[in-house]
Design an enzyme around this catalytic site. Structure first.
Site: not given
Length: 402
Positions: A153, A213
């Site tokens: 990430d 997301d």
């Protein structure tokens, strides 16, 4: 001489694991189970070793592994809040009493693969230790545990560090000698920038998250589809065997999608040559949801060995109520999706010429990939009835060459 050295540097620094020749498939906990770590308070949804092993067993024994789902991926919140005295990451012992390496052995014994999560910044998005300044130690630790996939990430990090940071992890992964799939969030944090270095990203990562997301709602899925449709030209040119755009997880089996919308997510993810990572509770999935996820004809489109990402070829110009998406396949056929977005509550017949679909033929055999029926030979184009509110029809179109 300088040119030769630059070429050699490029060859040795690019990702070299031979993996993801087709988009990877598997299961990932994040969207459905998030960061639930209190196993006493919420044992059913707690992200401990039992959950991951249970999901692995469902992949193995419920038919998912047979059609290609093989990765069981751990996302954020798996570790302790601090590194140990040696500077190494430590799995939360309450969640993983036998360590991540112990879970890896159990998952490997099922013939499956295990993935893990980290972040290039100082901390993960959940506030756990990041890999910055610890790249080699962390990557070597993951390799020693038998990890098969790494998701990296980009929280708590300046995006100006990405062009050196993500490739540094690539180099470290290469050096382990272990084939570890590499999923990068590099472009997802740059989507509001003028340019995204997809060339460098595709050389260093097997897959990369492009956009926000996914959440458990049709609005979220539809927003992702719209963004990919608007940006398909740039994105598709970098997708190829070993390197894939990632629109995020399949939420089929959760709470937010209808039957028709579930079909649409599966269909368009296949058209986009997307990784198929489910994030759901396989213990409680409905039969119709399972049928969509196990649809081998749609999966065959996603896994087509030509590795050419499909794209939106037409959008209704006035109100953008419907779209056509097309993907070229290795056998000379095409996968086609008629996708309807408006909420006018009646089925509507959509028609597209082969020219509109960018298929060079006058006639073609057409097969419906959800009903598993041959529809016959169509001349000049295709017409099909499509329901409203995020519904689709998906076809395999095989040109008849005269």
């Amino acid at each position: 001489m300088i040119t030769v050295l630059l070429i050699l540097f490029h060859l040795t620094s690019a990702l070299d694991n031979g993996l993801a020749r087709t988009p990877p498939m598997g299961w990932l906990n994040w969207e459905r189970f998030r960061c639930v770590t209190d196993c006493k308070k919420d044992p059913k949804n707690c992200i401990n070793a039992d959950l991951f092993l249970t999901m692995a067993k469902h992949l193995k024994y419920d038919g998912y592994a047979d059609v290609g789902y093989q990765y069981v991926n751990i996302d954020d919140c798996w570790m302790e809040r601090k590194r140990n005295a040696q500077g190494l990451l430590v799995p939360n012992p309450d969640l993983f009493p036998n360590g991540v390496d112990g879970l890896a052995k159990d998952i490997h014994a099922l013939g499956l693969k295990i993935g893990i999560y980290e972040d290039y910044g100082t901390h993960t998005c959940g506030g756990f230790p990041g890999t910055r300044d610890h790249v080699e130690d962390d990557v070597n630790l993951f390799a020693s545990w038998g990890i098969d996939s790494l998701k990296l990430d980009g929280c708590f990090c300046n995006v100006t560090e990405f062009p050196t940071g993500y490739p540094a992890v690539t180099k470290a992964l290469n050096a382990t000698g272990r084939p570890i799939l590499y999923s990068c969030s590099w472009p997802a944090y740059l989507r509001n920038k003028d340019t995204v270095p997809y060339g460098d990203i595709s050389e260093n990562c097997n897959l990369w998250r492009n956009y926000a997301d996914v959440q458990d709602s049709w609005d979220s899925v539809a927003g992702i589809i719209n963004w990919f449709g608007d940006n398909h030209g740039e994105l598709a040119s970098f997708a190829r065997p070993g390197a894939w755009n990632d629109p995020d997880m399949l939420i089929i089996g959760d709470y937010g999608l209808s039957f028709e919308q579930s079909q649409t997510q599966m269909a368009l993810w296949a058209i986009m040559a997307a990784p198929l990572y489910m994030s759901n509770d396989l213990r409680n999935i409905r039969e119709w949801q399972k049928d969509i996820l196990l649809n081998q004809e749609v999966i065959a489109v996603d896994q087509d060995p030509l590795g050419k990402q499909g794209m939106r070829v037409f959008q209704e110009p006035k109100k953008k109520h419907y779209e056509y998406w097309v993907r070229e396949l290795h056998d000379g056929a095409y996968a086609v999706v008629f996708y309807r977005k408006d909420n006018n509550g009646y089925p509507k017949t959509l028609s597209a010429s082969f020219e509109t679909l960018k298929i060079k033929t006058k006639s073609a055999h057409v097969r419906d990939l959800f009903s598993h029926r041959d529809l016959g030979v169509f001349t000049d184009g295709i017409s099909a009835e499509v329901a409203p509110s995020g519904s689709c029809r998906m076809f395999k179109v095989t040109p008849i060459h005269q």
